[in-house]
Design a protein around this motif. Structure first.
Motif, mmCIF file in Angstrom:
data_model
loop_
_atom_site.group_PDB
_atom_site.id
_atom_site.type_symbol
_atom_site.label_atom_id
_atom_site.label_comp_id
_atom_site.label_asym_id
_atom_site.label_seq_id
_atom_site.Cartn_x
_atom_site.Cartn_y
_atom_site.Cartn_z
ATOM 1 N N VAL A 367 0.803 -1.104 0.061
ATOM 2 C CA VAL A 367 0.082 0.000 0.113
ATOM 3 C C VAL A 367 1.114 1.342 -0.065
ATOM 4 O O VAL A 367 0.581 2.294 -0.645
ATOM 5 N N SER A 368 1.987 1.243 0.649
ATOM 6 C CA SER A 368 2.943 2.409 0.783
ATOM 7 C C SER A 368 3.289 2.771 -0.669
ATOM 8 O O SER A 368 3.451 3.958 -1.137
ATOM 9 N N ARG A 369 3.684 1.792 -1.549
ATOM 10 C CA ARG A 369 4.280 1.874 -2.762
ATOM 11 C C ARG A 369 3.162 2.660 -3.613
ATOM 12 O O ARG A 369 3.469 3.370 -4.443
ATOM 13 N N ALA A 370 1.965 2.086 -3.557
ATOM 14 C CA ALA A 370 0.752 2.788 -4.175
ATOM 15 C C ALA A 370 0.731 4.422 -3.499
ATOM 16 O O ALA A 370 0.422 5.075 -4.727
ATOM 17 N N LEU A 371 0.678 4.592 -2.373
ATOM 18 C CA LEU A 371 0.700 5.995 -1.991
ATOM 19 C C LEU A 371 1.491 6.841 -2.883
ATOM 20 O O LEU A 371 1.334 7.841 -3.129
ATOM 21 N N ALA A 373 3.128 5.820 -5.662
ATOM 22 C CA ALA A 373 2.754 5.964 -7.172
ATOM 23 C C ALA A 373 1.523 6.795 -7.405
ATOM 24 O O ALA A 373 1.404 7.555 -8.408
ATOM 25 N N GLU A 374 0.814 7.194 -6.226
ATOM 26 C CA GLU A 374 -0.573 7.939 -6.563
ATOM 27 C C GLU A 374 -0.100 9.620 -6.553
ATOM 28 O O GLU A 374 -0.686 10.098 -7.220
ATOM 29 N N ALA A 375 1.116 9.642 -6.009
ATOM 30 C CA ALA A 375 1.534 11.004 -5.913
ATOM 31 C C ALA A 375 2.549 11.284 -7.175
ATOM 32 O O ALA A 375 2.615 12.276 -7.595
ATOM 33 N N HIS A 376 3.324 10.457 -7.388
ATOM 34 C CA HIS A 376 4.440 10.632 -8.302
ATOM 35 C C HIS A 376 4.505 9.684 -9.370
ATOM 36 O O HIS A 376 5.695 9.277 -9.875
ATOM 37 N N GLY A 377 3.709 8.766 -9.755
ATOM 38 C CA GLY A 377 3.689 7.994 -10.780
ATOM 39 C C GLY A 377 3.847 8.620 -12.068
ATOM 40 O O GLY A 377 3.705 9.743 -12.295
ATOM 41 N N ALA A 378 4.529 7.889 -12.716
ATOM 42 C CA ALA A 378 5.174 8.183 -14.265
ATOM 43 C C ALA A 378 4.138 8.712 -15.244
ATOM 44 O O ALA A 378 4.637 9.557 -16.226
ATOM 45 N N THR A 382 -1.049 5.001 -14.343
ATOM 46 C CA THR A 382 -0.126 4.517 -13.216
ATOM 47 C C THR A 382 -0.915 5.211 -11.841
ATOM 48 O O THR A 382 -1.078 4.638 -10.907
ATOM 49 N N ARG A 383 -0.839 6.418 -11.926
ATOM 50 C CA ARG A 383 -1.445 7.168 -10.741
ATOM 51 C C ARG A 383 -3.057 7.019 -10.548
ATOM 52 O O ARG A 383 -3.347 6.922 -9.423
ATOM 53 N N GLN A 384 -3.664 6.711 -11.395
ATOM 54 C CA GLN A 384 -5.055 6.283 -11.296
ATOM 55 C C GLN A 384 -5.205 4.753 -10.514
ATOM 56 O O GLN A 384 -5.857 4.530 -9.578
ATOM 57 N N PRO A 466 -7.137 -3.164 -9.433
ATOM 58 C CA PRO A 466 -5.504 -3.491 -9.267
ATOM 59 C C PRO A 466 -5.241 -4.552 -8.103
ATOM 60 O O PRO A 466 -4.309 -5.291 -8.580
ATOM 61 N N PHE A 467 -5.913 -4.771 -7.172
ATOM 62 C CA PHE A 467 -5.914 -5.971 -6.180
ATOM 63 C C PHE A 467 -6.066 -7.211 -6.986
ATOM 64 O O PHE A 467 -5.123 -8.286 -6.815
ATOM 65 N N PHE A 468 -7.298 -7.163 -7.660
ATOM 66 C CA PHE A 468 -7.506 -8.613 -8.074
ATOM 67 C C PHE A 468 -6.529 -9.058 -9.164
ATOM 68 O O PHE A 468 -6.267 -10.122 -9.483
ATOM 69 N N HIS A 469 -6.265 -8.110 -10.168
ATOM 70 C CA HIS A 469 -5.300 -8.320 -11.292
ATOM 71 C C HIS A 469 -3.982 -8.880 -10.695
ATOM 72 O O HIS A 469 -3.200 -9.908 -11.459
ATOM 73 N N ALA A 470 -3.451 -8.157 -9.672
ATOM 74 C CA ALA A 470 -2.153 -8.556 -9.133
ATOM 75 C C ALA A 470 -2.107 -10.016 -8.562
ATOM 76 O O ALA A 470 -1.205 -10.645 -8.813
ATOM 77 N N VAL A 471 -3.158 -10.356 -7.908
ATOM 78 C CA VAL A 471 -3.355 -11.876 -7.078
ATOM 79 C C VAL A 471 -3.585 -12.799 -8.385
ATOM 80 O O VAL A 471 -2.815 -13.715 -8.305
#
Length: 599
Positions: A367-371, A373-378, A382-384, A466-471
């Motif tokens: 979740v921290s990685r997503a935080l 990416a939410e602010a600084h995604g390329a 990705t940010r969405q 995003p959760f379902f796709h990753a799993v």
């Protein structure tokens, strides 16, 4: 035996550098300067601070508590010096933007530092934690003038911050609040009302405290659509930025609490206190939720921290406490009895605690990685995607981690036996401190309702993708493994994931006809999401461990332990998913059958 805590740096580096390497939300060039060597050095220094400065004050601060002298709250002995070291070391400014004096650290690292602080001294953590949350709301919604006037000293830790929501007659239902704000004709407002349960509401650690207060304008519509947010300083700043006169904010009392006794939880009275509007009129709840959502993830990390110190303390005790002989035969013939760590039931409790903390740390790092990416995604996509993932997982992190923390703290007491029930060893404090994390920033039942009521069906289920796709992607990739244990664990995760998918469809279908059906399933559904998320992380960790061992790593003990913990999770913890699924499937009938007057 005193409370035992040493930051679990090797596992922290594992989740930071190895577990999600190159996956999920990609590399973020924005944080390119934070190399592994630099972040590891930061974690090392944070470990020293929490072990040498904060941990020694945990039990003493709990015993002494906070007091009021001449209308000012005093923190326990040692807290002022500890906070000065914390502030002067730049720890208050870790993840804040550099333009306001922060260090711009990624949340992946910041949350690990938060965990250390919360583990070593949860009461202490609330003082800088609330300030950071307040700066988040100011950054997102305040005018540039307010930002310039308040953010630099809040970011540095010179000034503290709070959020003032709750009133004696209303908690979660903020539409009932009565605090009012009258225009003063110069762009400011006179705020009058009473608030309770205000963490860090007053203290002697900072020279000023900046309150974010929910209140109603004179012409505000009824309910939550008529709430505005105001910045109200304890002391009015002078033109040169120094602290001026008091601003009509008085401490009406300190709450007498079950735990967190060294954290000043205050009743505050605002009497025509001068404040300034943050954001738009009547849109204060949206502004405040910027802070609350950030705080909810941090509360989950609080739970993880308490769970970790409870686990470490229990391990230390179990290694030293002698009681009976091992069931398989004498383990330590040189001693009059064997250490209790040899006994299967003690092992069951210790492994449960270990799996809960390692699983929470891994899921929290995702979740921290997503935080970040939410602010600084390329790119916008990705940010969405990261924003959707954070929206779904925020209630899960808050509720799951704190529920597990409470269970872990209680298991710690159980391992200590009667010695855990008395104050001498300090582990009963973990139970008391952990309990509030399930209550504040929205009770865990409210988090579950948020998940099923707001997140599940939003944007045609977009938040779940995003959760379902990753799993799904990992299950497909792991199908190639030939290792027997990994194959079995993959199968267990696949079954639990299938239950989650079925439950999602069931709740979505039933909720269209009966909202109570969704409410009846909410808590079990949140637990199911969390278990599958942890299972996803444990399977990734196990696959990495198996690969590292195959390479001939010189850290065989660490990776072997990873496999052992994963095995325990899949054997003993993940089966909880089946119980959650069956509870969801049963619907609301038995839950709502008894008339209210029959209780």
């Amino acid at each position: 035996m005193a409370q035992v805590y040493e930051a679990p740096l090797r596992d922290m580096r594992f989740v930071l550098h190895e577990l999600f390497e190159g996956e999920d939300f990609g590399d973020l060039p924005h944080f390119g300067e934070f190399t592994p060597d630099l972040t590891d050095a930061i974690l090392d220094e944070a470990a020293r601070l929490t072990r040498d400065v904060l941990l020694p004050l945990n039990a003493s601060g709990d015993a002494e508590g906070c007091t009021i002298e001449n209308g000012v709250v005093r923190t326990p002995a040692g807290f002022r010096d500890a906070y000065a070291q914390f502030r002067d070391g730049g720890w208050a400014a870790l993840s804040s933007p550099p333009e306001w004096g922060g260090q711009g650290l990624p949340e992946t690292v910041n949350k690990l530092v938060e965990e250390m602080i919360c583990a070593a001294n949860l009461s202490f953590s609330l003082y800088p934690g609330l300030t950071h949350g307040a700066t988040t709301a100011i950054l997102g919604h305040a005018s540039e003038d307010l930002k310039r006037a308040y953010l630099p000293k809040m970011v540095s830790g010179e000034w503290g911050g709070t959020m003032c929501l709750t009133e004696a007659h209303c908690g979660t239902d903020l539409g009932l609040l009565r605090t009012r704000a009258e225009p003063r004709g110069d762009g400011s407002f006179a705020v009058t009302g009473s608030k309770i349960f205000i963490s860090s509401g007053d203290h002697d650690l900072t020279e000023n405290i900046i309150h974010l207060v929910l209140a109603r304008l004179p012409d505000a519509p009824r309910g939550v659509k008529g709430i505005s947010l105001f910045l109200v300083p304890k002391l009015l700043p002078n033109d040169d930025g120094t602290c001026g006169p008091r601003n009509g904010v008085a401490v009406a009392g300190i709450e007498h609490k079950m735990g967190l006794k060294a954290s000043a939880t205050c009743q505050l009275a605002f009497e025509e206190s001068i404040g300034w509007l943050v954001g738009e009129p009547n849109k204060g709840l949206a502004a405040m939720f910027t802070m609350m959502n950030a705080e909810r993830v941090s509360v989950g990390i609080q739970g993880l921290g308490v769970g970790e110190i409870a686990y470490q303390s229990a391990v230390a005790y179990a290694r030293e406490r002698l009681q009976s002989r091992a069931l398989s035969g004498t383990a330590r013939p040189d001693l009059p009895a064997d250490p209790i760590i040899v006994h299967p039931d003690v092992r069951r409790m210790l492994m449960t605690m270990r799996a809960y903390t390692e699983g929470s740390r891994a899921l929290g790092q995702w979740v921290s990685r997503a935080l970040d990416a939410e602010a600084h995604g390329a790119d916008p996509e990705t940010r969405q995607r990261a924003s959707d993932f954070v929206a779904m997982m925020t209630p899960v992190v808050k509720a799951l981690f704190t529920d597990l923390a409470s269970e872990t703290a209680n298991l710690g007491v159980q391992i200590y036996g009667g010695h855990g029930f008395i104050r001498e060893h300090g582990v009963e404090q973990f139970v008391r401190d952990a309990r509030i994390t399930q209550l504040y920033e929205g009770t865990n039942g409210v988090q579950a309702l948020d998940l099923v009521g707001r997140k599940l069906g939003a944007h045609m289920g977009r938040y779940l993708r995003p959760f379902f796709h990753a799993v799904s992607a990992q299950l497909a990739d792991a199908a190639k493994t030939s290792a027997r244990d990994l194959a079995a664990w993959r199968s267990s995760l696949e079954q639990s994931f299938g239950m989650l998918q079925l439950s999602t469809g069931t709740i979505a279908q039933k909720a269209l006809k009966d909202a109570e059906e969704a409410g009846a399933a909410a808590t079990d559904y949140l637990r199911l999401v969390g278990l599958v998320g942890m299972g996803h992380c444990f399977l990734k960790a196990a696959r990495i461990a198996r690969h590292r061992l195959g390479e001939g790593t010189d850290e065989a003990d660490f990776y072997t332990a990873k496999l052992a913990t994963a095995g325990f999770f899949f054997d003993r913890i993940l089966p909880q998913a089946t119980a959650a699924f069956l509870s969801i499937k049963s619907g609301k009938r038995s839950l709502m059958a008894l008339p209210a007057d029959a209780f």
